[in-house]
Motif scaffolding. Structure first.
Motif, short mmCIF file in Angstrom:
data_model
loop_
_atom_site.label_atom_id
_atom_site.label_comp_id
_atom_site.label_asym_id
_atom_site.label_seq_id
_atom_site.Cartn_x
_atom_site.Cartn_y
_atom_site.Cartn_z
N LEU A 113 0.28 -5.73 -16.15
CA LEU A 113 1.38 -5.51 -15.23
C LEU A 113 0.89 -5.65 -13.79
CD1 LEU A 113 4.33 -4.52 -14.76
CD2 LEU A 113 3.39 -2.20 -14.70
N TYR A 114 1.64 -6.41 -13.01
CA TYR A 114 1.39 -6.51 -11.57
C TYR A 114 2.58 -5.88 -10.86
CZ TYR A 114 -2.07 -9.82 -13.16
OH TYR A 114 -3.13 -10.40 -13.82
N ILE A 115 2.29 -4.95 -9.97
CA ILE A 115 3.32 -4.27 -9.20
C ILE A 115 3.16 -4.74 -7.75
CG2 ILE A 115 4.19 -2.05 -8.39
CD1 ILE A 115 4.51 -2.08 -11.29
N VAL A 116 4.25 -5.21 -7.15
CA VAL A 116 4.22 -5.70 -5.78
C VAL A 116 5.18 -4.86 -4.94
CG1 VAL A 116 4.56 -7.69 -4.25
CG2 VAL A 116 3.83 -8.05 -6.63
N ARG A 117 4.67 -4.29 -3.88
CA ARG A 117 5.56 -3.64 -2.91
C ARG A 117 6.13 -4.75 -2.04
NH1 ARG A 117 4.31 0.52 2.02
NH2 ARG A 117 6.47 0.57 2.76
N HIS A 118 7.43 -4.72 -1.79
CA HIS A 118 8.05 -5.77 -0.98
C HIS A 118 7.29 -5.94 0.33
CE1 HIS A 118 9.71 -2.96 1.96
NE2 HIS A 118 10.03 -2.18 0.93
N ALA A 119 7.39 -7.14 0.89
CA ALA A 119 6.72 -7.45 2.16
C ALA A 119 7.41 -6.71 3.31
CB ALA A 119 6.73 -8.96 2.38
N ILE A 125 7.25 -12.40 5.63
CA ILE A 125 7.35 -13.72 5.00
C ILE A 125 5.97 -14.36 4.93
CG2 ILE A 125 8.29 -16.06 5.28
CD1 ILE A 125 10.77 -14.66 6.60
N ASN A 126 5.24 -14.30 6.03
CA ASN A 126 3.88 -14.88 6.07
C ASN A 126 2.95 -14.18 5.09
OD1 ASN A 126 4.71 -16.69 8.05
ND2 ASN A 126 4.00 -15.41 9.74
N ASP A 127 3.01 -12.84 5.03
CA ASP A 127 2.15 -12.09 4.10
C ASP A 127 2.48 -12.44 2.64
OD1 ASP A 127 0.80 -10.81 6.15
OD2 ASP A 127 1.81 -8.88 5.88
N ALA A 128 3.77 -12.57 2.33
CA ALA A 128 4.16 -12.89 0.96
C ALA A 128 3.65 -14.27 0.56
CB ALA A 128 5.69 -12.82 0.81
N GLY A 142 -3.80 2.99 -17.99
CA GLY A 142 -4.39 1.66 -18.08
C GLY A 142 -5.59 1.53 -17.17
N ASN A 143 -6.10 0.31 -17.08
CA ASN A 143 -7.25 0.01 -16.26
C ASN A 143 -6.79 -0.82 -15.05
OD1 ASN A 143 -9.99 -0.23 -15.53
ND2 ASN A 143 -10.12 -2.23 -16.53
N THR A 144 -7.04 -0.33 -13.85
CA THR A 144 -6.68 -1.06 -12.64
C THR A 144 -7.62 -2.26 -12.52
OG1 THR A 144 -5.94 0.97 -11.58
CG2 THR A 144 -6.37 -0.91 -10.14
N ILE A 145 -7.04 -3.46 -12.54
CA ILE A 145 -7.85 -4.69 -12.53
C ILE A 145 -7.70 -5.49 -11.24
CG2 ILE A 145 -7.93 -4.94 -15.04
CD1 ILE A 145 -5.63 -7.08 -14.67
N LEU A 146 -6.73 -5.10 -10.39
CA LEU A 146 -6.50 -5.85 -9.16
C LEU A 146 -5.91 -4.93 -8.10
CD1 LEU A 146 -6.16 -8.98 -8.08
CD2 LEU A 146 -3.75 -8.46 -8.42
N VAL A 147 -6.50 -5.00 -6.91
CA VAL A 147 -5.96 -4.30 -5.75
C VAL A 147 -6.07 -5.30 -4.60
CG1 VAL A 147 -6.19 -2.36 -4.15
CG2 VAL A 147 -6.71 -2.04 -6.58
N GLU A 148 -4.94 -5.84 -4.17
CA GLU A 148 -4.93 -6.84 -3.09
C GLU A 148 -3.89 -6.45 -2.05
OE1 GLU A 148 -6.83 -9.25 -2.28
OE2 GLU A 148 -7.99 -9.54 -4.11
N PHE A 149 -4.35 -6.42 -0.81
CA PHE A 149 -3.47 -6.13 0.32
C PHE A 149 -3.59 -7.28 1.31
CE2 PHE A 149 -4.68 -1.39 -0.42
CZ PHE A 149 -3.87 -1.33 -1.54
N PRO A 150 -2.51 -7.59 2.03
CA PRO A 150 -2.58 -8.69 2.99
C PRO A 150 -3.71 -8.54 4.01
CG PRO A 150 -0.31 -8.04 2.68
CD PRO A 150 -1.16 -7.03 1.95
#
Length: 162
Positions: free
Chosen positions: A4-10, A31-34, A150-158
């Protein structure tokens, strides 16, 4: 196994006094960050099987940008009014109701609900998911309705890529 990937709106704009909260648009930075994050992730992760968005304009616009950069057909983007919520209750219900034919999903939602969800279900404590932040969690369960920790496999921030 489910991912599962959860995205907070830009980043959205507060410049319009007469606009209802649900209708607030993205700022240019949002828009640019997205575009930035979705282009990076499209090269790093396998395209999720299903894209689901809150009905709020800012989440929907973020999801459309991600669909475009992942090559996901807009005609199959699912829009859920109940994800326009600031608690994790509807987010949990949405995830647990996913069809088991999907091994991965990406959901576009809002602050507070996302923060609570990723700390309840992920393995890595995250103090705050910023706008356009993406968290990936992998679950060992075969059925979405049975997911637990679960296991956190990705943490990405702009800000990691500016």
């Amino acid at each position: 196994m489910k991912t599962l990937y959860i995205v907070r709106h830009a980043k959205s704009s507060w410049s319009y006094d007469s606009v209802k909260d649900i209708d607030r648009p993205l700022k240019e930075r949002g828009i640019n960050d997205a575009h930035l994050l979705s282009k990076i992730l499209a090269k790093r992760i396998e395209k999720p099987d299903v894209f689901i968005s809150s009905s709020a304009n800012r989440a929907l616009h973020t999801s459309v940008i991600f669909c475009e950069n992942f090559g996901y057909p807009l005609s199959t983007l699912q829009i859920k009014k109940q994800l326009y919520s600031f608690s994790d209750g509807y987010l949990v219900k949405t995830v647990k109701a996913l069809d088991d034919s999907f091994s991965s999903a990406i959901i576009f939602s809002h602050d507070h609900g996302i923060n609570t969800f990723v700390n309840k279900f992920g393995s890595q404590p995250i103090a705050h998911v910023p706008t356009c932040g993406v968290i990936g969690i992998q679950f060992s369960e075969k059925h979405w309705k049975n997911i637990k920790k679960g296991n956190t496999i990705l943490v990405e921030f702009p800000k990691h890529h500016r």
